[in-house]
Design an enzyme around this catalytic site. Structure first.
Site, PDB file in Angstrom:
ATOM      1  N   GLY A 122       0.818  -1.198   0.000  1.00 19.18           N
ATOM      2  CA  GLY A 122       0.000   0.000   0.000  1.00 19.18           C
ATOM      3  C   GLY A 122       0.853   1.249   0.000  1.00 19.18           C
ATOM      4  O   GLY A 122       2.039   1.220   0.339  1.00 19.18           O
ATOM      5  N   CYS A 123       0.251   2.364  -0.367  1.00 18.36           N
ATOM      6  CA  CYS A 123       0.996   3.626  -0.484  1.00 18.36           C
ATOM      7  C   CYS A 123       1.488   4.123   0.870  1.00 18.36           C
ATOM      8  O   CYS A 123       2.674   4.394   1.062  1.00 18.36           O
ATOM      9  CB  CYS A 123       0.141   4.679  -1.178  1.00 18.36           C
ATOM     10  SG  CYS A 123      -1.513   4.872  -0.488  1.00 18.36           S
ATOM     11  N   TYR A 124       0.560   4.259   1.841  1.00 25.03           N
ATOM     12  CA  TYR A 124       0.961   4.664   3.190  1.00 25.03           C
ATOM     13  C   TYR A 124       1.980   3.680   3.764  1.00 25.03           C
ATOM     14  O   TYR A 124       2.944   4.071   4.426  1.00 25.03           O
ATOM     15  CB  TYR A 124      -0.259   4.700   4.109  1.00 25.03           C
ATOM     16  CG  TYR A 124      -1.115   5.940   4.045  1.00 25.03           C
ATOM     17  CD1 TYR A 124      -0.585   7.195   4.317  1.00 25.03           C
ATOM     18  CD2 TYR A 124      -2.479   5.846   3.759  1.00 25.03           C
ATOM     19  CE1 TYR A 124      -1.387   8.327   4.284  1.00 25.03           C
ATOM     20  CE2 TYR A 124      -3.289   6.972   3.723  1.00 25.03           C
ATOM     21  CZ  TYR A 124      -2.743   8.219   3.988  1.00 25.03           C
ATOM     22  OH  TYR A 124      -3.529   9.334   3.971  1.00 25.03           O
ATOM     23  N   ALA A 125       1.725   2.384   3.530  1.00 24.33           N
ATOM     24  CA  ALA A 125       2.592   1.353   4.103  1.00 24.33           C
ATOM     25  C   ALA A 125       4.003   1.424   3.526  1.00 24.33           C
ATOM     26  O   ALA A 125       4.991   1.213   4.233  1.00 24.33           O
ATOM     27  CB  ALA A 125       1.985  -0.026   3.860  1.00 24.33           C
ATOM     28  N   ALA A 184       5.685   4.133   2.298  1.00 21.06           N
ATOM     29  CA  ALA A 184       6.420   5.280   2.847  1.00 21.06           C
ATOM     30  C   ALA A 184       6.714   5.084   4.329  1.00 21.06           C
ATOM     31  O   ALA A 184       7.797   5.440   4.809  1.00 21.06           O
ATOM     32  CB  ALA A 184       5.619   6.557   2.624  1.00 21.06           C
TER      33      ALA A 184
END
Length: 849
Positions: free
Chosen positions: A661-664, A666
């Site tokens: 995932g994107c948040y994960a 970063a």
């Protein structure tokens, strides 16, 4: 702040500028531009070196910058910002602009086909009316943009160039410049205003003539002899028509004749090369012309690495294989005296040459010996790998990139090489970029390239270490502060292992099995089927595949868009389909798909994967899932696809990859390097652009609802919270929000520390962890989300530690649609298909630490 002020004082920037130049410009403005410079382009040494270099001459001799007309149309704000940046540093480039695209657009709207001969626009009376009007409009547009940014700029649309007709019968109203009037330019700079010139010329009788802007810039450069000559164009350099790659350096003395014979060198490119060659013949041999994109202007002016295409006369390189071949021994002696051991008296030129004469060697240099390199087969390690025994360059050799030319020649002759450089050498970054790996111990760095096996590398490092140990025992001293690490780029990658509890003491870095896989062995085309192409991620992936050298879209599936033509893909005509289980099984059985990409909502992917698995085909196809459905898989069937932190070899050997995932992504990148020192639960405050909420209407992507608003959601037990914790192996608290911008994520992360660490220690850990990673940048300042939007990577910075040194705050930014989704998916496809890991992914992170 104090370091910034010191740089200004040492470089005498403020004292060199005209008195009026800083009227109304506050100290904060100048300070902020210098901070921007330091953040964006590189080291303090480079900045001080170039500012001192540029402020050593009169303002009009700083630079001539030729701006292509397309730059004004497409990149005006960026151009104005770059010029304003220079202005606030007290640097006054002479700007000459063109207006070719604008002229063509007007002519074509009037039904007139633009007419060229030998790359020169044929300008009749009707065309001249358009040319003059366009020049005045574009000149005013640029001047106005600069003045809005607090820059004094003076439009100079005539009175500079006097000309005769180039060939009145053939080209009509086209001029051949006969003289340049410097007075208007000098008056502008003296008054503290940037001179903005058109390339219109006049005959002695007053007839206006059209002149190619490249030619006009060249004439200005002949008169002022500036330190830098820069041509800005939208391509950012000269593109090789065969390889489609940007040419880094052109050495005219060696390459000009062969270049003109190339079939792709024609029209404007041929004219440009001819004009540049003619220009450089009249300037000092150290002069050069850089052809770059406006976004690379600061990098070109203020760093050793430069940007775009550098064109110079250069010298023909010479090679020698015996001392008798050196016709000018004094030049050889002068070059060797640059060696630190010889300069300090530890050795002598005569002693070195006596030993060299006994060896088998090959020496490389340019004619004036601004750079001398000596490669020898005889070295102390007893290895079969040749040694670069000396690499000595003068200041001119570094500034004019002769070093690159010499090194490229060495690489052609030697497929593998090692060399040793002192750790305090000011050009260690340059050496690192030339190497596949490095190992540092007791003040010296071992570099190498082309070593294919781990055993070769281990032997080099082991011999290097024993050599240092022998030195220590002979001198009777042993450093307890040994700092050693290996940085393996290309063939091998490295990771950090902190042997002591304090990173300021022993810091050891060993090679691992997780290198960025570059220059992949596979160049075969692969067919991609994209299931769920309607969303933002699907659209971005389509764009990336469209520009990929080996991937081709075979099918795109979307229930809502079924039957519509796919937009944004140019390799072939594709129509959306609504693929069902039986369609997918048929494609799989017939081996028509190489890579299946599932760009579907959470919970939807499993039936499609099952259909592929049960189809009974060869089983050679690969599957990538962009949803969260398989990120927590414990069967071993799925590999988690975060290449910078996961085993790249495992990804490349997998059949099924779950895209993070994107948040994960970063969050893991921002927390992983400090894992060993975490003393509590990290708190992650995240804000995403509304594209992260998808295309299905909701409050989280309602522009009106988001205006002047910040929307928190799923503040506990978010899927990404579970993913981050699962992958890091420890609990985290994640609090997501949606902002009013479209794409890009910013994360502010609070990390409790169980041991006292300084910001410098922590930043060093991150830099070592991510050294050589094309898609991760580590910076000392907090990165901004506006800078990451549209970029293909992740930026980590800030590293603020409180006074008690028990709490770290780190900031990370990532584009949720790119490295947070589509770019990472492409990275994983490249690994699965054994391509270069970064094939089709721009290296566009411009933030530098």
């Amino acid at each position: 702040m104090f370091r910034t002020v010191a740089i200004l004082a040492n470089s005498k920037v403020l004292t060199k500028a005209p008195a009026k130049a800083f009227a109304g410009v506050r100290f904060y403005s100048t300070r902020s531009t210098v901070i921007q410079l330091l953040n964006n382009i590189g080291s303090k040494r480079e900045v001080e070196q170039y500012l001192k270099y540029f402020t050593s001459v009169s303002q009009q001799q700083f630079a001539v910058i030729k701006v292509g007309g397309a730059i004004i149309t497409q990149q005006l704000p960026q151009l104005a910002s770059c010029l304003a940046f220079l202005y606030h540093l007290g640097l006054y480039p002479i700007v000459v602009h063109g207006t070719g695209p604008q002229i063509n657009e007007i002519l074509e709207s009037q039904g007139i086909e633009p007419d060229y001969s030998d790359g020169i626009r044929i300008t009749d009376g009707k065309t001249m009316a358009v040319v003059r009007r366009c020049f005045l409009q574009q000149n005013l547009k640029l001047v106005t943009a600069l003045e809005k940014m607090g820059v004094r700029a003076r439009p100079i649309t005539g009175g500079v160039f006097q000309a005769d007709y180039l060939d009145k019968e053939k080209y009509k109203l086209v001029g051949d410049i006969t003289s340049v009037n410097k007075a208007p330019i000098e008056a502008s700079i003296e008054a503290g205003a940037l001179p903005i010139l058109t390339s219109l010329a006049e005959t002695p009788s007053g007839q206006i003539l059209n002149v190619n802007a490249d030619v006009a810039a060249g004439e200005i450069a002949r008169v002022f002899e500036p330190l830098k000559i820069v041509y800005l164009n939208e391509k950012g350099g000269i593109i090789n028509g065969k390889t489609k790659e940007k040419i880094s350096v052109i050495n005219l003395d060696e390459e000009y004749d062969d270049l003109l014979k190339e079939s792709w060198v024609k029209y404007g490119t041929k004219l440009k090369l001819k004009e540049i060659r003619e220009l450089l013949m009249y300037l000092p041999r150290s002069s050069s012309v850089a052809i770059i994109n406006v976004g690379d202007l600061q990098k070109e002016l203020f760093t050793d690495s430069g940007a775009g295409t550098l064109v110079r006369r250069g010298y023909k390189l010479v090679t020698k294989e015996s001392l008798k071949e050196f016709q000018q021994p004094d030049l050889l002696r002068t070059a060797l005296e640059r060696d630190s051991d010889i300069a300090s008296g530890k050795s002598s030129v005569a002693t070195y040459l006596t030993e060299l004469q006994k060896s088998s060697f090959k020496a490389y240099g340019d004619e004036p010996m601004d750079v001398l390199a000596i490669v020898t087969e005889d070295h102390e390690f007893g290895s079969t790998i040749p040694r670069l025994d000396k690499f000595l360059a003068s200041k001119a050799g570094w500034l004019n990139n002769v070093t690159d030319n010499i090194f490229n020649a060495i690489r052609k002759d030697y497929p593998s090489l090692y060399w040793i450089v002192k750790e305090d050498d000011p050009y260690t970054a340059w050496h690192f970029n030339k190497a596949d790996g490095s190992f540092t111990k007791d003040g010296e760095i071992l570099y190498w390239y082309g070593c294919e096996s781990v055993s070769e590398i281990s032997k080099l490092i082991d011999s290097f270490g024993k050599r240092e140990s022998l030195k220590e025992s002979e001198s009777g001293s042993f450093s307890k502060q040994t700092r050693s690490y290996s940085t393996l780029r290309g063939q091998t990658r490295s990771y950090s292992t902190l042997r002591s509890r304090k990173p300021t003491s022993t810091f050891v870095r060993f090679s691992s099995s997780n290198p960025p896989l570059r220059n992949g062995a596979n160049h075969e085309k692969a067919r991609v089927a994209l299931i769920g192409a309607r969303g933002y991620t699907g659209r971005n992936l389509i764009s990336l595949i469209d520009n990929h050298p080996y991937l081709e879209l075979a099918h795109v599936s979307s229930r809502e868009l079924n039957g519509q033509k796919l937009k944004g893909y140019n390799k072939s005509e594709i129509v959306y389909e609504n693929l069902q289980d039986e369609d997918i099984q048929k494609l799989e059985r017939n081996n028509e798909i190489d890579v299946w990409v599932m760009a579907l909502p959470n919970g939807v992917c499993r039936p499609f994967v099952k259909a592929i698995e049960e189809a009974g085909g060869s089983g050679n196809s690969k599957i990538i899932d962009l949803s969260a459905d398989f990120r927590f898989d414990e069967t071993g069937d799925w590999v988690y696809g975060l290449p910078e932190l996961n085993d790249r070899v495992a990804i490349s050997n997998a059949r099924k990859v779950s895209n993070p995932g994107c948040y994960a992504t970063a969050s893991q990148i921002a927390i992983n390097p400090i894992l060993e020192y975490i003393g509590g639960t990290p708190s992650i405050f995240g804000v995403s652009g509304y594209s992260g909420a998808g295309t299905k209407p909701s409050k989280k992507n309602d522009i009106n609802f988001l205006r002047n608003n910040l929307v928190p959601y799923s503040l506990t037990d978010h899927t990404h919270e579970r993913e981050i914790a699962y992958r890091l192996g420890r609990s985290v608290a994640f609090m997501p929000h949606v902002g009013q911008w479209f794409q890009g994520i910013t994360l502010t992360i609070n990390v409790p520390l169980k041991e006292k660490l300084t910001s410098r220690d922590i930043r060093a850990m991150y830099q070592d962890k991510y050294e050589g990673e094309q898609l991760i940048t580590v910076t000392g300042e907090a990165p901004y989300v506006k800078d990451i939007s549209g970029k293909h990577g992740c930026v980590v910075g800030a590293f603020n530690v409180n006074t008690a040194q028990d709490r770290l705050v780190v900031v990370a930014t990532i584009d949720n649609l790119l490295k947070g989704a589509a770019t990472q998916c492409l990275q994983n496809i490249n690994l699965l298909m054994k391509y270069d890991e970064y094939a089709g992914i721009p290296d566009d992170l411009i933030i530098r630490g």
